[in-house]
Design a protein around this motif. Sequence first.
Motif, PDB file in Angstrom:
ATOM      1  N   GLN A   4       0.803  -1.206   0.000  1.00  0.00           N
ATOM      2  CA  GLN A   4       0.000   0.000   0.000  1.00  0.00           C
ATOM      3  C   GLN A   4       0.839   1.261   0.000  1.00  0.00           C
ATOM      4  N   ARG A   5       0.265   2.285  -0.579  1.00  0.00           N
ATOM      5  CA  ARG A   5       0.896   3.610  -0.577  1.00  0.00           C
ATOM      6  C   ARG A   5       0.084   4.592   0.262  1.00  0.00           C
ATOM      7  N   VAL A  20       0.517  21.127   7.070  1.00  0.00           N
ATOM      8  CA  VAL A  20       1.416  20.670   8.143  1.00  0.00           C
ATOM      9  C   VAL A  20       1.670  19.172   8.005  1.00  0.00           C
ATOM     10  N   LEU A  21       0.606  18.405   7.749  1.00  0.00           N
ATOM     11  CA  LEU A  21       0.744  16.957   7.606  1.00  0.00           C
ATOM     12  C   LEU A  21       1.643  16.615   6.415  1.00  0.00           C
ATOM     13  N   LYS A  22       1.467  17.330   5.322  1.00  0.00           N
ATOM     14  CA  LYS A  22       2.307  17.101   4.145  1.00  0.00           C
ATOM     15  C   LYS A  22       3.766  17.408   4.468  1.00  0.00           C
ATOM     16  N   ALA A  23       4.012  18.513   5.147  1.00  0.00           N
ATOM     17  CA  ALA A  23       5.388  18.887   5.508  1.00  0.00           C
ATOM     18  C   ALA A  23       6.026  17.851   6.423  1.00  0.00           C
ATOM     19  N   ALA A  24       5.240  17.255   7.312  1.00  0.00           N
ATOM     20  CA  ALA A  24       5.772  16.247   8.242  1.00  0.00           C
ATOM     21  C   ALA A  24       6.175  14.964   7.516  1.00  0.00           C
ATOM     22  N   PHE A  25       5.469  14.625   6.440  1.00  0.00           N
ATOM     23  CA  PHE A  25       5.718  13.356   5.742  1.00  0.00           C
ATOM     24  C   PHE A  25       6.544  13.510   4.464  1.00  0.00           C
ATOM     25  N   LEU A  26       6.738  14.717   4.005  1.00  0.00           N
ATOM     26  CA  LEU A  26       7.481  14.970   2.767  1.00  0.00           C
ATOM     27  C   LEU A  26       8.918  14.434   2.791  1.00  0.00           C
ATOM     28  N   PRO A  27       9.607  14.428   3.934  1.00  0.00           N
ATOM     29  CA  PRO A  27      10.971  13.901   3.931  1.00  0.00           C
ATOM     30  C   PRO A  27      11.091  12.430   3.502  1.00  0.00           C
ATOM     31  N   PHE A  28       9.975  11.700   3.494  1.00  0.00           N
ATOM     32  CA  PHE A  28      10.037  10.272   3.175  1.00  0.00           C
ATOM     33  C   PHE A  28       9.776   9.978   1.715  1.00  0.00           C
ATOM     34  N   GLY A  29       9.383  10.986   0.930  1.00  0.00           N
ATOM     35  CA  GLY A  29       9.189  10.764  -0.495  1.00  0.00           C
ATOM     36  C   GLY A  29       8.097  11.628  -1.075  1.00  0.00           C
ATOM     37  N   ASP A  30       7.869  11.439  -2.374  1.00  0.00           N
ATOM     38  CA  ASP A  30       6.865  12.222  -3.089  1.00  0.00           C
ATOM     39  C   ASP A  30       5.461  11.838  -2.639  1.00  0.00           C
ATOM     40  N   ILE A  31       4.662  12.850  -2.341  1.00  0.00           N
ATOM     41  CA  ILE A  31       3.309  12.654  -1.852  1.00  0.00           C
ATOM     42  C   ILE A  31       2.321  12.983  -2.956  1.00  0.00           C
ATOM     43  N   VAL A  32       1.369  12.086  -3.142  1.00  0.00           N
ATOM     44  CA  VAL A  32       0.336  12.263  -4.158  1.00  0.00           C
ATOM     45  C   VAL A  32      -0.829  13.070  -3.593  1.00  0.00           C
ATOM     46  N   ASP A  33      -1.249  12.759  -2.351  1.00  0.00           N
ATOM     47  CA  ASP A  33      -2.421  13.407  -1.783  1.00  0.00           C
ATOM     48  C   ASP A  33      -2.356  13.395  -0.260  1.00  0.00           C
ATOM     49  N   PHE A  50      -5.056  11.211   6.147  1.00  0.00           N
ATOM     50  CA  PHE A  50      -4.517  10.227   5.223  1.00  0.00           C
ATOM     51  C   PHE A  50      -3.431  10.873   4.373  1.00  0.00           C
ATOM     52  N   VAL A  51      -2.392  10.109   4.110  1.00  0.00           N
ATOM     53  CA  VAL A  51      -1.312  10.548   3.229  1.00  0.00           C
ATOM     54  C   VAL A  51      -1.101   9.442   2.203  1.00  0.00           C
ATOM     55  N   GLN A  52      -1.086   9.826   0.943  1.00  0.00           N
ATOM     56  CA  GLN A  52      -0.831   8.858  -0.125  1.00  0.00           C
ATOM     57  C   GLN A  52       0.510   9.186  -0.753  1.00  0.00           C
ATOM     58  N   PHE A  53       1.406   8.198  -0.762  1.00  0.00           N
ATOM     59  CA  PHE A  53       2.737   8.361  -1.331  1.00  0.00           C
ATOM     60  C   PHE A  53       2.771   7.877  -2.767  1.00  0.00           C
ATOM     61  N   GLU A  54       3.754   8.365  -3.506  1.00  0.00           N
ATOM     62  CA  GLU A  54       3.984   7.947  -4.888  1.00  0.00           C
ATOM     63  C   GLU A  54       4.434   6.475  -4.930  1.00  0.00           C
ATOM     64  N   TYR A  80      -0.889   1.519   7.694  1.00  0.00           N
ATOM     65  CA  TYR A  80      -1.411   1.433   6.336  1.00  0.00           C
ATOM     66  C   TYR A  80      -2.928   1.559   6.417  1.00  0.00           C
ATOM     67  N   ALA A  81      -3.497   2.395   5.569  1.00  0.00           N
ATOM     68  CA  ALA A  81      -4.946   2.588   5.547  1.00  0.00           C
ATOM     69  C   ALA A  81      -5.608   1.372   4.915  1.00  0.00           C
ATOM     70  N   ARG A  82      -6.721   0.998   5.488  1.00  0.00           N
ATOM     71  CA  ARG A  82      -7.512  -0.083   4.893  1.00  0.00           C
ATOM     72  C   ARG A  82      -8.384   0.520   3.802  1.00  0.00           C
TER      73      ARG A  82
END
Length: 135
Positions: A4-5, A20-33, A50-54, A80-82
């Motif tokens: 899952q992404r 803020v949520l996007k900024a917190a998770f951006l260091p781990f890779g490209d974010i789709v949504d 929810f955060v969706q990664f590339e 991981y989101a169900r």
Amino acid sequence: MSEQRNLYIGGLEEEVTEAVLKAAFLPFGDIVDVSIPVDAGSQKTRGFGFVQFESVEDAAAAVDNMNDSEVYGRRIRVNYARPLPKAGHGKAVWDATDDWLRDQQKEDDKDFLESEKSERRADDGMQPALTADTG
């Protein structure tokens, strides 16, 4: 490892925005949504997002590094989101979504309580032993 992404982030403080949520998770890779659901009645966030990664690898890195971390002073849970369930026969789509969100929150609460219990046990084990002085 999950394929899952999409990640579920629970325990969010009310002031946490999608930016803020996007900024917190951006260091781990490209974010789709990024999305943080809002209660229709109160217009306040519901305490999760929810955060969706590339890529799957980036999502896995985010779970490994961000689960049990702090954002705005609160410990967050990252899993991981169900997938959303398909609407049942004769059941409104929003009813299925509310059930799914409630289940996600219950799972998050259960994981948090288990984490707290194990932390308390670890803290109890670190207390210095009291010994009687028999002089």
